[in-house]
Scaffold this motif. Structure first.
Motif, short mmCIF file in Angstrom:
data_model
loop_
_atom_site.label_atom_id
_atom_site.label_comp_id
_atom_site.label_asym_id
_atom_site.label_seq_id
_atom_site.Cartn_x
_atom_site.Cartn_y
_atom_site.Cartn_z
N SER A 169 98.75 60.76 -35.58
CA SER A 169 97.43 61.03 -35.00
C SER A 169 96.91 62.41 -35.41
CB SER A 169 97.49 60.93 -33.48
OG SER A 169 97.80 59.61 -33.10
N VAL A 170 97.78 63.40 -35.35
CA VAL A 170 97.38 64.76 -35.73
C VAL A 170 97.05 64.80 -37.22
CG1 VAL A 170 98.17 67.15 -35.95
CG2 VAL A 170 98.59 65.89 -33.84
N ALA A 171 97.83 64.12 -38.05
CA ALA A 171 97.55 64.08 -39.48
C ALA A 171 96.21 63.40 -39.76
CB ALA A 171 98.67 63.36 -40.23
N THR A 172 95.90 62.34 -39.03
CA THR A 172 94.62 61.65 -39.18
C THR A 172 93.46 62.54 -38.76
OG1 THR A 172 95.67 59.51 -38.83
CG2 THR A 172 93.29 59.62 -38.47
N ALA A 173 93.68 63.35 -37.73
CA ALA A 173 92.62 64.22 -37.21
C ALA A 173 92.41 65.48 -38.05
CB ALA A 173 92.95 64.62 -35.77
N ARG A 174 93.34 65.78 -38.95
CA ARG A 174 93.27 67.04 -39.72
C ARG A 174 91.91 67.29 -40.38
NH1 ARG A 174 97.05 70.67 -42.04
NH2 ARG A 174 98.76 69.37 -41.36
N PRO A 175 91.30 66.33 -41.05
CA PRO A 175 90.01 66.60 -41.70
C PRO A 175 88.87 66.91 -40.72
CG PRO A 175 90.97 64.56 -42.56
CD PRO A 175 91.78 64.98 -41.39
N PHE A 176 89.06 66.55 -39.47
CA PHE A 176 87.99 66.70 -38.48
C PHE A 176 88.24 67.80 -37.46
CE2 PHE A 176 88.71 62.25 -39.67
CZ PHE A 176 87.57 62.05 -40.42
N THR A 177 89.34 68.54 -37.62
CA THR A 177 89.71 69.56 -36.65
C THR A 177 89.95 70.90 -37.34
OG1 THR A 177 92.02 68.88 -36.81
CG2 THR A 177 90.73 67.92 -35.02
N LYS A 178 89.92 71.94 -36.56
CA LYS A 178 90.18 73.28 -37.07
C LYS A 178 91.68 73.50 -37.22
CE LYS A 178 85.97 75.24 -35.28
NZ LYS A 178 85.34 76.35 -34.62
N PRO A 179 92.09 74.51 -37.99
CA PRO A 179 93.52 74.77 -38.19
C PRO A 179 94.28 75.06 -36.90
CG PRO A 179 92.24 75.92 -39.85
CD PRO A 179 91.26 75.34 -38.88
N ASP A 180 93.59 75.58 -35.88
CA ASP A 180 94.28 75.89 -34.63
C ASP A 180 94.25 74.74 -33.62
OD1 ASP A 180 91.60 76.04 -34.01
OD2 ASP A 180 91.76 77.92 -32.89
N PHE A 181 93.88 73.55 -34.06
CA PHE A 181 93.85 72.38 -33.19
C PHE A 181 95.22 72.15 -32.56
CE2 PHE A 181 94.78 67.80 -32.78
CZ PHE A 181 93.82 67.44 -31.84
N GLU A 182 95.22 71.85 -31.26
CA GLU A 182 96.47 71.60 -30.57
C GLU A 182 96.20 70.69 -29.38
OE1 GLU A 182 99.70 74.72 -30.08
OE2 GLU A 182 98.80 74.69 -28.08
N VAL A 183 97.13 69.81 -29.12
CA VAL A 183 97.05 68.94 -27.95
C VAL A 183 98.43 68.95 -27.28
CG1 VAL A 183 97.58 66.83 -29.26
CG2 VAL A 183 96.36 66.66 -27.11
N ALA A 184 98.43 68.98 -25.96
CA ALA A 184 99.68 68.99 -25.20
C ALA A 184 99.55 68.01 -24.06
CB ALA A 184 99.97 70.40 -24.69
N GLY A 185 100.68 67.52 -23.61
CA GLY A 185 100.64 66.60 -22.50
C GLY A 185 102.01 66.32 -21.92
N PHE A 186 101.99 65.42 -20.97
CA PHE A 186 103.19 65.05 -20.24
C PHE A 186 103.12 63.55 -19.98
CE2 PHE A 186 105.46 64.30 -16.26
CZ PHE A 186 106.66 64.94 -16.51
N GLY A 187 104.24 62.90 -20.08
CA GLY A 187 104.25 61.47 -19.82
C GLY A 187 105.63 60.98 -19.45
N ARG A 188 105.72 59.70 -19.28
CA ARG A 188 106.98 59.05 -18.92
C ARG A 188 107.35 58.10 -20.05
NH1 ARG A 188 109.71 59.59 -14.91
NH2 ARG A 188 111.16 58.13 -14.03
N LEU A 189 108.56 58.21 -20.53
CA LEU A 189 109.05 57.33 -21.58
C LEU A 189 109.62 56.08 -20.93
CD1 LEU A 189 110.80 60.00 -23.86
CD2 LEU A 189 108.55 58.95 -24.15
#
Length: 124
Positions: free
Chosen positions: A35-55
Motif C-alpha cells: 500500500s505504501v509503495a502504491t501511494a509513493r507517487p501521490f505522497t510526500k517523502p515524509d508520508f507516514e501512517v500508524a495504527g493498532f489492530g488485532r491479528l
C-alpha cells in the motif's frame, strides 16, 4: 526469517506462542508495504501512517501496533495500543541492525516487550 519481493526485503522474529514467525503478521506487513509503495507517487517523502489492530488470524489473536512509511514498515505484536514507540523502535533497530549496536538498549524501558516483530524495508 528473511525474505524479499520486488519492492521490499522482510525480516521477522519468532513468536514464542507459535514457535515461529507469525504468518498473519507477515501478511499484514506485506499488505502495508504494498500500500505504501502504491501511494509513493501521490505522497510526500515524509508520508507516514500508524495504527493498532488485532491479528485475528493469529492462533492467539494478539494485538499489534504498526508504523509504515516509504523507508520501512514495522509491526510490533503483543503490545498495547498506547505503548511508547521510541523504545520499541530502539529494540527493533538493535534486532534488525538498522541503528547503533544496541548500546544503551534496556528492556526495562520497554512499555511491554513485544511478542514478535516484523519489518519490511523498501528496496526501491
Amino acid at each position: 526469517m528473511i525474505w524479499s519481493d520486488e519492492t521490499h526485503s522482510y525480516q521477522a522474529t519468532m513468536c514464542p506462542r507459535i514457535g515461529g514467525p507469525c504468518p498473519e503478521a507477515a501478511c499484514l506487513v506485506k499488505k502495508l508495504a504494498q500500500s505504501v509503495a502504491t501511494a509513493r507517487p501521490f505522497t510526500k517523502p515524509d508520508f507516514e501512517v500508524a495504527g493498532f489492530g488485532r491479528l485475528d488470524g493469529c492462533p492467539q489473536s494478539c494485538d499489534a501496533q504498526f508504523i509504515a512509511n516509504h523507508q520501512r514498515v514495522r509491526l510490533f505484536c503483543g503490545v498495547e495500543m498506547d505503548a511508547d514507540r521510541a523504545p520499541l523502535d530502539a529494540m527493533a533497530d538493535a534486532i534488525f541492525g538498522t541503528g547503533d549496536d544496541g548500546a544503551g538498549l534496556s528492556t526495562a524501558r520497554l512499555p511491554a516487550r513485544p511478542l514478535a516483530l516484523v519489518e519490511a524495508r523498501s528496496t526501491a
